[in-house]
Design an enzyme around this catalytic site. Structure first.
Site, short mmCIF file in Angstrom:
data_model
loop_
_atom_site.label_atom_id
_atom_site.label_comp_id
_atom_site.label_asym_id
_atom_site.label_seq_id
_atom_site.Cartn_x
_atom_site.Cartn_y
_atom_site.Cartn_z
N ASN A 119 -14.42 7.17 -1.85
CA ASN A 119 -12.99 6.96 -1.62
C ASN A 119 -12.80 5.56 -1.05
O ASN A 119 -13.72 4.98 -0.48
CB ASN A 119 -12.47 7.99 -0.62
CG ASN A 119 -10.97 7.87 -0.39
OD1 ASN A 119 -10.20 7.63 -1.33
ND2 ASN A 119 -10.54 8.00 0.85
N GLU A 136 -14.51 16.34 6.11
CA GLU A 136 -13.57 15.83 7.11
C GLU A 136 -12.88 14.58 6.57
O GLU A 136 -13.54 13.66 6.09
CB GLU A 136 -14.32 15.49 8.41
CG GLU A 136 -13.40 15.30 9.59
CD GLU A 136 -14.15 14.80 10.81
OE1 GLU A 136 -13.53 14.06 11.61
OE2 GLU A 136 -15.34 15.12 10.96
N MET A 175 -4.04 11.64 -3.73
CA MET A 175 -3.35 12.04 -2.50
C MET A 175 -3.42 13.54 -2.20
O MET A 175 -2.48 14.09 -1.64
CB MET A 175 -1.88 11.58 -2.56
CG MET A 175 -1.72 10.09 -2.69
SD MET A 175 -2.53 9.16 -1.37
CE MET A 175 -1.40 9.50 -0.03
N ASN A 183 -6.20 0.22 -8.18
CA ASN A 183 -7.66 0.26 -7.99
C ASN A 183 -8.37 0.73 -9.27
O ASN A 183 -9.44 0.22 -9.60
CB ASN A 183 -8.04 1.15 -6.81
CG ASN A 183 -7.86 0.43 -5.48
OD1 ASN A 183 -8.66 -0.45 -5.15
ND2 ASN A 183 -6.80 0.75 -4.75
N ILE A 204 -5.86 16.61 -0.38
CA ILE A 204 -7.06 16.93 0.40
C ILE A 204 -7.89 17.90 -0.43
O ILE A 204 -7.35 18.84 -1.04
CB ILE A 204 -6.67 17.51 1.77
CG1 ILE A 204 -6.02 16.41 2.62
CG2 ILE A 204 -7.88 18.11 2.48
CD1 ILE A 204 -5.43 16.89 3.92
N LEU A 205 -9.18 17.66 -0.49
CA LEU A 205 -10.07 18.48 -1.32
C LEU A 205 -10.71 19.58 -0.49
O LEU A 205 -11.01 19.39 0.69
CB LEU A 205 -11.14 17.59 -1.93
CG LEU A 205 -10.60 16.49 -2.85
CD1 LEU A 205 -11.62 15.39 -3.05
CD2 LEU A 205 -10.16 17.08 -4.19
N GLU A 263 -9.08 -4.49 -1.58
CA GLU A 263 -9.56 -3.23 -2.18
C GLU A 263 -10.06 -3.49 -3.60
O GLU A 263 -11.11 -2.99 -4.00
CB GLU A 263 -8.44 -2.19 -2.23
CG GLU A 263 -8.03 -1.67 -0.88
CD GLU A 263 -6.99 -0.57 -0.96
OE1 GLU A 263 -6.58 -0.19 -2.07
OE2 GLU A 263 -6.56 -0.10 0.10
N HIS A 299 -10.13 3.60 1.60
CA HIS A 299 -9.08 3.90 2.58
C HIS A 299 -8.58 2.58 3.18
O HIS A 299 -9.39 1.72 3.53
CB HIS A 299 -9.65 4.80 3.68
CG HIS A 299 -8.64 5.15 4.72
ND1 HIS A 299 -7.65 6.08 4.49
CD2 HIS A 299 -8.45 4.65 5.97
CE1 HIS A 299 -6.89 6.15 5.59
NE2 HIS A 299 -7.35 5.31 6.49
C1 GRF Z 1 -4.79 2.30 -1.79
O1 GRF Z 1 -4.13 1.64 -0.74
C2 GRF Z 1 -5.97 3.07 -1.27
O2 GRF Z 1 -6.56 2.48 -0.16
C3 GRF Z 1 -5.38 4.39 -0.91
O3 GRF Z 1 -4.40 4.61 -1.86
C4 GRF Z 1 -3.92 3.38 -2.39
C5 GRF Z 1 -4.04 3.44 -3.88
O4 GRF Z 1 -3.40 2.39 -4.54
N1 GRF Z 1 -6.41 5.39 -0.85
P1 GRF Z 1 -3.50 2.27 -6.12
O5 GRF Z 1 -2.90 3.55 -6.71
O6 GRF Z 1 -4.94 2.10 -6.50
O7 GRF Z 1 -2.68 1.08 -6.49
#
Ligand code: GRF
Length: 210
Positions: free
Chosen positions: A103, A139, A86, A14, A88-89, A170, A105
């Site tokens: 974010n 949350e 990865m 991403n 939690i903040l 994404e 998801h």
């Molecule tokens: C994605 O699936 C996103 O939805 C989730 O974490 C993954 C990140 O993938 N939050 P990448 O590191 O951007 O390839």
């Protein structure tokens, strides 16, 4: 021009999509809590500053978040993008970035918050799946949604094939949503998302072409 920081923990596909999108904001820094995140190499390749802030080096969430906060202030960041980050903040950190942190998801929120979404969606026999870009609130995975991409689950789909298809989506909707924020098309006012001056009651939806 908006100054953007991207927070990562892993592959960073991403992040790559954001780098490649030619945003009207500037990605000024990449922050990772993992030293071996491939995303760091992507940042280096793109000549973007990166830092490793390992959560393990700090006694608690608050002190870790405080170090991140200082780095974001040093970079003079306007917008924080979580891209596979990865951790939690803490509520305090989240409050400092209210309306200025996004974010993505891998589910059609509010359904399937949390981990292992692809397996869970398949297991429940859902017809549709996808991903959601949302503002971050204290949350987990519960903030105001901006955009969603929807795909239809095929009989032969596996968690892996779903993960792959969701990822592709994404990479399309995240840069789009970030660009809207950079241009002021999306604004966060009084806890609500506004799109071009109108309150957004449902996320903007995209459908997969296949
Ligand atoms: C994605 O699936 C996103 O939805 C989730 O974490 C993954 C990140 O993938 N939050 P990448 O590191 O951007 O390839």
């Amino acid at each position: 021009m908006m100054r953007i920081a991207v927070l990562v923990s892993g592959n960073g596909s991403n992040l790559q999509a954001l780098l490649d999108a030619g945003l009207s904001g500037e990605i000024v820094g990449v922050m990772s809590n993992k030293a071996d995140a491939y995303a760091l190499q992507r940042a280096q390749h793109a000549n973007i500053a990166s830092v490793i802030i390992e959560h393990k080096a700090y006694p608690d969430r608050e002190s870790f978040d405080q170090v991140m906060q200082q780095q974001l202030l040093d970079w003079q960041v306007d917008l924080v993008i979580l891209a596979g980050f990865m951790r939690i903040l803490s509520p305090k950190f989240v409050a400092q970035w209210q309306g200025r942190m996004l974010n993505i998801h891998p589910s059609l929120l509010p359904a399937y918050k949390g981990m292992h979404t692809h397996q869970r969606v398949l297991h429940s026999g859902e017809r549709y799946h996808g991903c959601t870009v949302h503002f971050v609130t204290a949350e987990l995975d519960a903030g105001q949604a901006i955009a969603q991409a929807v795909l239809e689950i095929k009989p032969h789909d596996t968690a892996q094939s779903l993960a792959q298809r969701v990822h592709q989506m994404e990479h399309f909707i995240y840069p789009q949503a970030v660009e809207w924020v950079c241009r002021g098309d999306i604004q966060f006012i009084d806890q609500q998302v506004h799109y071009r001056g109108q309150v957004l009651t449902h996320p903007i939806q995209f459908a997969a072409l296949h």
